[in-house]
Design an enzyme around this catalytic site. Structure first.
Site, mmCIF file in Angstrom:
data_model
loop_
_atom_site.group_PDB
_atom_site.id
_atom_site.type_symbol
_atom_site.label_atom_id
_atom_site.label_comp_id
_atom_site.label_asym_id
_atom_site.label_seq_id
_atom_site.Cartn_x
_atom_site.Cartn_y
_atom_site.Cartn_z
ATOM 1 N N HIS A 393 70.814 135.283 -23.960
ATOM 2 C CA HIS A 393 72.058 134.641 -23.533
ATOM 3 C C HIS A 393 73.181 135.635 -23.781
ATOM 4 O O HIS A 393 73.243 136.237 -24.858
ATOM 5 C CB HIS A 393 72.295 133.348 -24.322
ATOM 6 C CG HIS A 393 73.353 132.485 -23.711
ATOM 7 N ND1 HIS A 393 74.679 132.841 -23.705
ATOM 8 C CD2 HIS A 393 73.274 131.306 -23.059
ATOM 9 C CE1 HIS A 393 75.371 131.907 -23.069
ATOM 10 N NE2 HIS A 393 74.545 130.966 -22.666
ATOM 11 N N GLU A 406 78.503 128.657 -21.435
ATOM 12 C CA GLU A 406 79.045 129.056 -20.130
ATOM 13 C C GLU A 406 80.324 128.308 -19.788
ATOM 14 O O GLU A 406 81.158 128.787 -19.037
ATOM 15 C CB GLU A 406 78.022 128.777 -19.019
ATOM 16 C CG GLU A 406 77.185 129.955 -18.600
ATOM 17 C CD GLU A 406 75.796 129.874 -19.227
ATOM 18 O OE1 GLU A 406 75.546 128.919 -19.986
ATOM 19 O OE2 GLU A 406 74.979 130.781 -18.964
ATOM 20 N N ARG A 409 83.531 130.204 -19.990
ATOM 21 C CA ARG A 409 83.813 131.059 -18.824
ATOM 22 C C ARG A 409 84.121 130.217 -17.582
ATOM 23 O O ARG A 409 84.974 130.574 -16.785
ATOM 24 C CB ARG A 409 82.619 131.995 -18.557
ATOM 25 C CG ARG A 409 82.632 133.228 -19.439
ATOM 26 C CD ARG A 409 81.351 133.998 -19.332
ATOM 27 N NE ARG A 409 80.277 133.373 -20.101
ATOM 28 C CZ ARG A 409 78.985 133.456 -19.823
ATOM 29 N NH1 ARG A 409 78.582 134.153 -18.771
ATOM 30 N NH2 ARG A 409 78.094 132.867 -20.575
ATOM 31 N N ARG A 430 72.454 134.596 -16.448
ATOM 32 C CA ARG A 430 72.414 135.054 -17.842
ATOM 33 C C ARG A 430 71.764 136.420 -17.962
ATOM 34 O O ARG A 430 72.193 137.257 -18.766
ATOM 35 C CB ARG A 430 71.617 134.058 -18.683
ATOM 36 C CG ARG A 430 72.347 132.767 -18.870
ATOM 37 C CD ARG A 430 71.476 131.721 -19.511
ATOM 38 N NE ARG A 430 72.251 130.514 -19.726
ATOM 39 C CZ ARG A 430 71.756 129.377 -20.157
ATOM 40 N NH1 ARG A 430 70.461 129.282 -20.423
ATOM 41 N NH2 ARG A 430 72.520 128.328 -20.344
ATOM 42 N N HIS A 536 67.559 133.504 -26.555
ATOM 43 C CA HIS A 536 67.925 132.127 -26.242
ATOM 44 C C HIS A 536 66.712 131.233 -25.973
ATOM 45 O O HIS A 536 66.614 130.146 -26.503
ATOM 46 C CB HIS A 536 68.861 132.126 -25.045
ATOM 47 C CG HIS A 536 69.514 130.801 -24.810
ATOM 48 N ND1 HIS A 536 70.070 130.069 -25.829
ATOM 49 C CD2 HIS A 536 69.688 130.064 -23.683
ATOM 50 C CE1 HIS A 536 70.567 128.939 -25.345
ATOM 51 N NE2 HIS A 536 70.332 128.913 -24.056
ATOM 52 N N HIS A 537 65.813 131.711 -25.132
ATOM 53 C CA HIS A 537 64.704 130.833 -24.719
ATOM 54 C C HIS A 537 63.468 131.696 -24.509
ATOM 55 O O HIS A 537 63.537 132.741 -23.873
ATOM 56 C CB HIS A 537 65.083 130.148 -23.398
ATOM 57 C CG HIS A 537 64.185 129.028 -23.009
ATOM 58 N ND1 HIS A 537 64.485 127.703 -23.242
ATOM 59 C CD2 HIS A 537 62.974 129.025 -22.403
ATOM 60 C CE1 HIS A 537 63.508 126.933 -22.791
ATOM 61 N NE2 HIS A 537 62.586 127.720 -22.270
ATOM 62 N N ARG A 576 65.301 131.658 -16.995
ATOM 63 C CA ARG A 576 65.425 130.207 -16.918
ATOM 64 C C ARG A 576 66.815 129.825 -16.426
ATOM 65 O O ARG A 576 67.823 130.307 -16.932
ATOM 66 C CB ARG A 576 65.187 129.571 -18.287
ATOM 67 C CG ARG A 576 65.375 128.075 -18.257
ATOM 68 C CD ARG A 576 65.065 127.443 -19.578
ATOM 69 N NE ARG A 576 65.998 127.787 -20.624
ATOM 70 C CZ ARG A 576 67.239 127.319 -20.738
ATOM 71 N NH1 ARG A 576 67.739 126.527 -19.800
ATOM 72 N NH2 ARG A 576 67.998 127.662 -21.758
#
Ligand code: ADP
Length: 609
Positions: A393, A406, A409, A430, A536-537, A576
């Site tokens: 991220h 997000e 932004r 991302r 992040h993931h 993702r």
């Protein structure tokens, strides 16, 4: 007693009761965010009452203590805004631990480190405010006596490992199908990474969209977007299942009192799929709270602080799990087993085995994301896919992995490098923004916003309260406070001026950004937060098919074993899409719950010999 007197007495009693109830009500409202005082009523003559405060995850954590130079007699957390079910566990437990050990060296509550540290810092602050030396309470904590664990055997229809979004969903679904479920959670609270999801749930062709007049959110578009943004690496069949079942999943959420009624666009997609709670609340907290309430309502046996360690197999079929808590070793017999133990974004050794550059990266993941489910499934022959696909991220605060979502932004913030320049469309995917950041000098960047955005977007307040924001009354002063050197200061001033002009024109000629441009960044004071990409993931994991059945390395279904959520792979490919993790845990959580329930019914069956 005369009738009149009796009536008056009744009136007095009635009024007194009313006043009493009012006092109780007011007291309970006042104490909604406070803890009961922990400690000892007998205090020394030297003891003084002191207050202290420190920033927690969501705002200040205030404490009141009664102490003298040698002993803390009482502690209470008098005010906090910490997350229900996570921070509140620390608020409840840490004062007790500090008091009982007379030490600030007690362990933080697992998964609630920020709140735990805030409570300790607030106590230090209180001690110092009274001229007492906190070093006295920095004493070592004696190790707990080892416990002789008891062996316990339990029976159920379906055992579910991991109580994040996928596990809660699967458990609720299987229970709705009449199955007897045990749900295991190794952390002190349910929710996992799901609890941290801020955006929403992607879903296509829903009733909510129809009511809002959105007609172009089709299953086909959803599949195409997910495949394209995932670099065409995802398993199309799984993505098709995800999209096709997403509308029904949203209906199901309505049926369990968890409606998602707002629909907006999410980063990079061609159409509007992102479903959110009506009040715009962070979706993860909202859904976990609702699913947890549903689990309670259905009487599901949810066991926190209980870690599954092994899947039990009999003749190639999953028949239960081994698990443990502080006092017991469990053998849990089940007709089917569902693995929903999340990803491995906090297991640096495992991530570094796929990408050595991640060994020292910062993560946004909760401490329990260590890939246990994947390892347990592999140990019984499950295959994995896309394990090397780890999503970064782009806007993560390096001090503690806090994510600047997000939405900051989307409301107009921009990203600049240490040369004071923008270098990317700040609202691209991302992966694109993260990769661009990694190419910038010094290994970090800044996200910039102004007072107007601060006033509009409440979640920015916690960054400022926790001391992450650098401020300046002018662009130049901000640049200097950010530590920009030489011509970088003037570059920054120019960048801000150019950006404000681009917003006025509605066109970002430099980097092609075309959203989050409603307001410029011209209202002083100005804010900068130092950020860099963070883990992040984890997009890879256990291989499953569209029924959430686990597939072996030989390509066969492992009977009785199901998996869903971040523990699985194949749904997100190489990137993702924001909103697809929530869709994944609800859609595949439901499928896993249904498949496990069906199997349990049919497999009243014993495993084939
Ligand atoms: P998902 O989005 O797939 O539901 P989460 O991260 O939200 O993933 O939830 C996974 C949950 O599984 C977390 O709460 C985590 O603590 C829990 N968990 C991980 N390993 C184990 C284990 N060995 N035993 C029990 N629970 C586990």
């Amino acid at each position: 007693m005369g009738k009149q007197k009796k009536e008056r007495l009744h009136d007095i009693i009635g009024i007194a009761c009313g006043v009493f109830l009012l006092i109780v009500l007011v007291a309970s409202i006042i104490s909604a965010n406070t803890t009961k005082t922990v400690g000892d009523a007998n205090v020394s003559a030297d003891a003084v009452t002191l207050t202290g405060s420190a920033p927690g995850r969501n705002g200040p954590v205030d404490v009141e203590i009664v102490a003298d130079a040698e002993k803390i007699y009482q502690i209470s957390v008098t005010n906090h805004e910490e997350t229900e079910g996570i921070g509140t566990v620390a608020v409840e437990k840490l004062p007790v631990a500090i008091y009982e050990n007379q030490s600030l060296e007690v362990d933080a509550i697992a998964g609630a480190t920020i709140t735990s540290d805030a409570i300790k810092a607030a106590v230090v602050n209180a001690l110092e405010s009274g001229g007492l030396d906190p070093a006295v309470f920095q004493r070592a904590v004696s190790a707990a006596e080892p416990v002789e664990k008891t062996d316990v055997e339990l029976d159920c229809d379906v055992v579910v490992v991991g109580a994040g979004g996928a596990g809660l969903t699967a458990s609720v679904l299987a229970t709705q199908q009449g199955e007897d479920v045990i749900l295991l959670e190794k952390m002190p609270f349910v929710g996992g990474n799901s609890l941290r999801a801020e955006g929403g749930m992607n879903a296509a062709d829903t009733k909510v969209e129809a009511e809002l007049g959105i007609t172009d959110s089709t299953v086909e578009n959803f599949v195409d977007d997910t495949m394209r943004l995932g670099h065409d690496l995802a398993n199309r069949e799984l993505v098709q299942t995800l999209a096709e079942n997403s509308a029904e999943a949203v209906d199901w959420l309505f049926s369990i009192d968890a409606p998602l009624t707002k629909v907006v666009a999410t980063g990079g997609t061609t159409h509007k799929y992102l479903h959110k709670p009506e009040d715009g609340a962070p979706v993860g907290e909202y859904l976990v709270e609702k699913l947890k309430a549903q689990a309670e309502k259905l009487g599901i046996d949810v066991r926190v602080n209980t870690k599954a360690t092994e899947i039990l197999m009999e003749n190639g079929q999953a028949v239960g799990v081994k698990a443990e808590d502080a006092e017991h070793n469990y053998i849990i017999h089940a007709k089917s087993v569902v693995i929903t133990a999340g990803g491995f974004g906090s297991n640096f050794e495992l991530m570094a085995s796929y990408d050595p550059s991640l060994a020292n990266a910062v993560t946004t993941n909760h401490a329990g994301a260590t890939g246990d489910g994947i390892k347990m499934a592999q140990a019984v022959g499950a295959d994995t896919v896309d394990m090397e696909q780890i999503q970064l991220h782009p806007t993560v605060i390096q001090q503690d992995g806090t994510l600047v979502s997000e939405s900051v932004r989307s409301h107009g913030a921009i990203i600049v490098n240490t040369e004071g320049k923008r270098f990317v469309n700040d609202l691209a995917g991302r992966d694109v923004v993260s990769q661009a950041e990694l190419k910038q000098p010094d290994g970090y960047c800044f996200i910039i916003f102004d007072q107007h955005l601060y006033d509009e977007v409440e979640l920015t307040h916690k960054f400022v309260e926790r001391g992450f924001a650098i401020t300046g009354k002018t662009y130049e002063e901000l640049a200097q406070n950010m530590g920009l050197k030489g011509e970088a200061v003037q570059n920054f001033v120019n960048t801000m001026t150019t950006w404000n002009e681009s917003v006025a024109k509605g066109e970002d000629a430099e980097w092609g950004r075309n959203n989050g441009m409603d307001d410029d960044l011209s209202t002083a004071p100005f804010y900068a937060i130092k950020i860099a990409p963070g883990i992040h993931h984890t997009m890879g994991g256990i291989k499953i098919n569209s029924n959430a059945e686990v597939i072996s390395t030989e390509g066969n279904v492992i009977p009785g074993l199901f998996a869903a959520g971040e523990t699985t792979g194949g749904i997100h490919g190489g990137n993702r899409v924001g909103g697809n993790a929530v869709c994944d845990f609800i859609v595949f959580g439901r499928i896993a719950g249904q498949s496990a329930a069906d199997f349990a019914k049919s497999a009243a069956v014993k495993p084939a010999a």
